[in-house]
Write a protein that holds these residues in place. Structure first.
Motif, PDB file in Angstrom:
ATOM      1  N   ARG A  78      11.647  37.631  48.037  1.00  0.00           N
ATOM      2  CA  ARG A  78      10.244  38.016  47.813  1.00  0.00           C
ATOM      3  C   ARG A  78       9.944  37.992  46.311  1.00  0.00           C
ATOM      4  NH1 ARG A  78       8.753  39.178  52.746  1.00  0.00           N
ATOM      5  NH2 ARG A  78      10.226  40.174  54.181  1.00  0.00           N
ATOM      6  N   ARG A 137       4.741  35.913  42.528  1.00  0.00           N
ATOM      7  CA  ARG A 137       4.002  34.649  42.577  1.00  0.00           C
ATOM      8  C   ARG A 137       2.547  34.906  42.208  1.00  0.00           C
ATOM      9  NH1 ARG A 137       0.783  34.352  46.999  1.00  0.00           N
ATOM     10  NH2 ARG A 137       1.179  35.819  48.713  1.00  0.00           N
ATOM     11  N   HIS A 138       1.855  33.817  41.881  1.00  0.00           N
ATOM     12  CA  HIS A 138       0.434  33.935  41.565  1.00  0.00           C
ATOM     13  C   HIS A 138      -0.372  34.126  42.849  1.00  0.00           C
ATOM     14  CE1 HIS A 138       1.055  33.026  37.393  1.00  0.00           C
ATOM     15  NE2 HIS A 138       1.624  31.862  37.663  1.00  0.00           N
ATOM     16  N   CYS A 139      -1.514  34.766  42.715  1.00  0.00           N
ATOM     17  CA  CYS A 139      -2.394  34.937  43.865  1.00  0.00           C
ATOM     18  C   CYS A 139      -2.876  33.586  44.369  1.00  0.00           C
ATOM     19  CB  CYS A 139      -3.606  35.782  43.488  1.00  0.00           C
ATOM     20  SG  CYS A 139      -3.248  37.509  43.131  1.00  0.00           S
ATOM     21  N   ASP A 179      -6.435  35.297  47.888  1.00  0.00           N
ATOM     22  CA  ASP A 179      -5.690  36.549  47.769  1.00  0.00           C
ATOM     23  C   ASP A 179      -6.316  37.463  46.733  1.00  0.00           C
ATOM     24  OD1 ASP A 179      -3.817  35.703  49.627  1.00  0.00           O
ATOM     25  OD2 ASP A 179      -2.508  34.829  48.092  1.00  0.00           O
ATOM     26  N   GLU A 231      -4.597  40.210  45.846  1.00  0.00           N
ATOM     27  CA  GLU A 231      -3.445  40.771  45.152  1.00  0.00           C
ATOM     28  C   GLU A 231      -2.169  40.115  45.636  1.00  0.00           C
ATOM     29  OE1 GLU A 231      -2.882  45.227  44.072  1.00  0.00           O
ATOM     30  OE2 GLU A 231      -1.678  44.941  45.889  1.00  0.00           O
ATOM     31  N   SER A 232      -1.195  40.036  44.744  1.00  0.00           N
ATOM     32  CA  SER A 232       0.112  39.483  45.093  1.00  0.00           C
ATOM     33  C   SER A 232       1.193  40.327  44.422  1.00  0.00           C
ATOM     34  CB  SER A 232       0.219  38.034  44.630  1.00  0.00           C
ATOM     35  OG  SER A 232       1.527  37.536  44.839  1.00  0.00           O
ATOM     36  N   ARG A 233       2.263  40.653  45.196  1.00  0.00           N
ATOM     37  CA  ARG A 233       3.360  41.454  44.656  1.00  0.00           C
ATOM     38  C   ARG A 233       4.688  40.767  44.918  1.00  0.00           C
ATOM     39  NH1 ARG A 233       1.908  47.627  46.680  1.00  0.00           N
ATOM     40  NH2 ARG A 233      -0.014  47.869  45.464  1.00  0.00           N
ATOM     41  N   THR A 275       2.905  42.777  39.810  1.00  0.00           N
ATOM     42  CA  THR A 275       1.696  42.768  40.636  1.00  0.00           C
ATOM     43  C   THR A 275       0.616  41.968  39.924  1.00  0.00           C
ATOM     44  OG1 THR A 275       2.223  44.960  41.517  1.00  0.00           O
ATOM     45  CG2 THR A 275      -0.034  44.179  41.796  1.00  0.00           C
ATOM     46  N   GLU A 276       0.060  40.997  40.635  1.00  0.00           N
ATOM     47  CA  GLU A 276      -1.066  40.230  40.100  1.00  0.00           C
ATOM     48  C   GLU A 276      -2.298  40.569  40.931  1.00  0.00           C
ATOM     49  OE1 GLU A 276      -0.635  36.109  38.622  1.00  0.00           O
ATOM     50  OE2 GLU A 276      -2.164  35.603  40.116  1.00  0.00           O
ATOM     51  N   THR A 277      -3.349  41.024  40.267  1.00  0.00           N
ATOM     52  CA  THR A 277      -4.557  41.483  40.948  1.00  0.00           C
ATOM     53  C   THR A 277      -5.769  40.730  40.432  1.00  0.00           C
ATOM     54  OG1 THR A 277      -3.569  43.695  41.081  1.00  0.00           O
ATOM     55  CG2 THR A 277      -5.916  43.512  41.547  1.00  0.00           C
TER      56      THR A 277
END
Length: 308
Positions: free
Chosen positions: A29, A32-34, A38, A40-42, A66-68
């Motif tokens: 896991r 990665r970029h959203c 998306d 958000e991506s974690r 976390t990318e938001t």
């Protein structure tokens, strides 16, 4: 690499996981970029530019990235209102609540692909030898993001919040009433007390504790919810009623031990090794000062989550 806060948990010293196994499981896991739709991506990112688990002296460091997508609700609402006015003019009546909600959702999906993204990183220290896990987060909710992701990622994960025989609030009240901290600690010049009445009024002292006023607060039913302490003249911190460690500061007597490492990587490793060594001692002393740990190994093992 010094933590500023520590939300602390207990793991089992009998947890059958190796460094290689942890790295393999986190790699399933990765950060990665959203995607275009998306919000958000974690995922797990390298904490020091190499492996997903950075190991120094048997101590492990991991990082949740976390990318938001940044999409202000005010922008969505304004565009929804503008589009709703256009629709109302065409059909002759205003949109209902359900239609407005659907319109906001539609506009959100339209804007997501071009929305800017914000990246944040939260670090966690895992001590497989002594059974500690600490997240560098100022709030439990932020730490729980890391814990939730670990439960989602790992095959087994025996973990629990630290529970002590005495509550931090009760212990801090006794220390302040006596004007003396437990062995190895000193009381510093900051604290916050809260009334036990319905108004739950809080009074904070940040640059000096007035002992007379503090005694009056305690006598009138206030209890401490934050207390600044120093451990062994080496680490200063604030203990909270939830057993959170905040405003961590490693004093000069500690940091001067590092000397002058050759490069940034060596400095990172030296600071991490120093920090974990000091925190291991301090956390054990805090738990002892609160009457000892309530958890037993068999309890932690029984709480291990198995992912199927």
């Amino acid at each position: 690499m010094y933590f500023k806060n520590a939300q602390i948990y207990r793991t089992s010293t009998e947890w059958p996981i190796t460094l290689d196994s942890l790295r393999e499981q986190l790699a399933k896991r990765p950060a990665r970029h959203c995607g275009s739709q998306d919000g958000e991506s974690r995922g797990w990112a390298s904490p020091a530019g190499g492996e997903l688990v950075h190991a120094v002296g048997g101590q492990w460091l991991i990082c949740l990235q976390t990318e938001t997508k940044i999409l202000p609700s005010s922008v969505v609402k304004r565009m929804a209102n503008e589009r709703a006015d256009e629709i109302a003019q065409r059909q002759g009546y205003k949109l209902g609540r359900k239609q407005m909600k659907e319109l906001c959702e539609q506009i959100t999906m339209e804007l997501l692909p071009t929305a800017l993204a914000k990246v944040s990183r939260t670090y966690a220290w895992m001590d497989p030898v002594n059974g500690w896990l600490a997240v560098d987060a100022s709030s439990k909710s932020r730490a729980e993001d890391v814990i939730e992701m670990l439960r989602y990622t790992l095959e087994t994960f025996p973990l629990a919040l630290v529970r002590t025989n005495r509550s931090p609030m009760s212990a801090m009240a006794d220390w302040m009433s006596a004007g003396e901290a437990p062995e190895g600690f000193t009381i510093d010049d900051a604290c916050t007390v809260r009334s036990i009445t319905e108004d739950r009024k809080e009074v904070s002292y940040r640059r000096g504790i007035d002992e007379k006023q503090i005694m009056e607060h305690l006598e009138h039913g206030c209890l401490p919810i934050k207390l600044a302490l120093t451990f062994d003249d080496r680490i200063s911190f604030v203990l909270t009623e939830k057993l959170e460690i905040k405003r961590l500061s490693f004093l000069d007597v500690v940091t001067e031990q590092i000397g002058k490492p050759e490069d940034a990587a060596a400095l990172f490793d030296a600071e991490f090794a120093l920090m974990t060594g000091e925190l291991t001692r301090m956390l054990s002393a805090v738990v002892d000062a609160l009457g000892g740990d309530l958890h037993k190994e068999e309890d932690l093992i029984s709480q291990a989550k198995v992912v199927t």
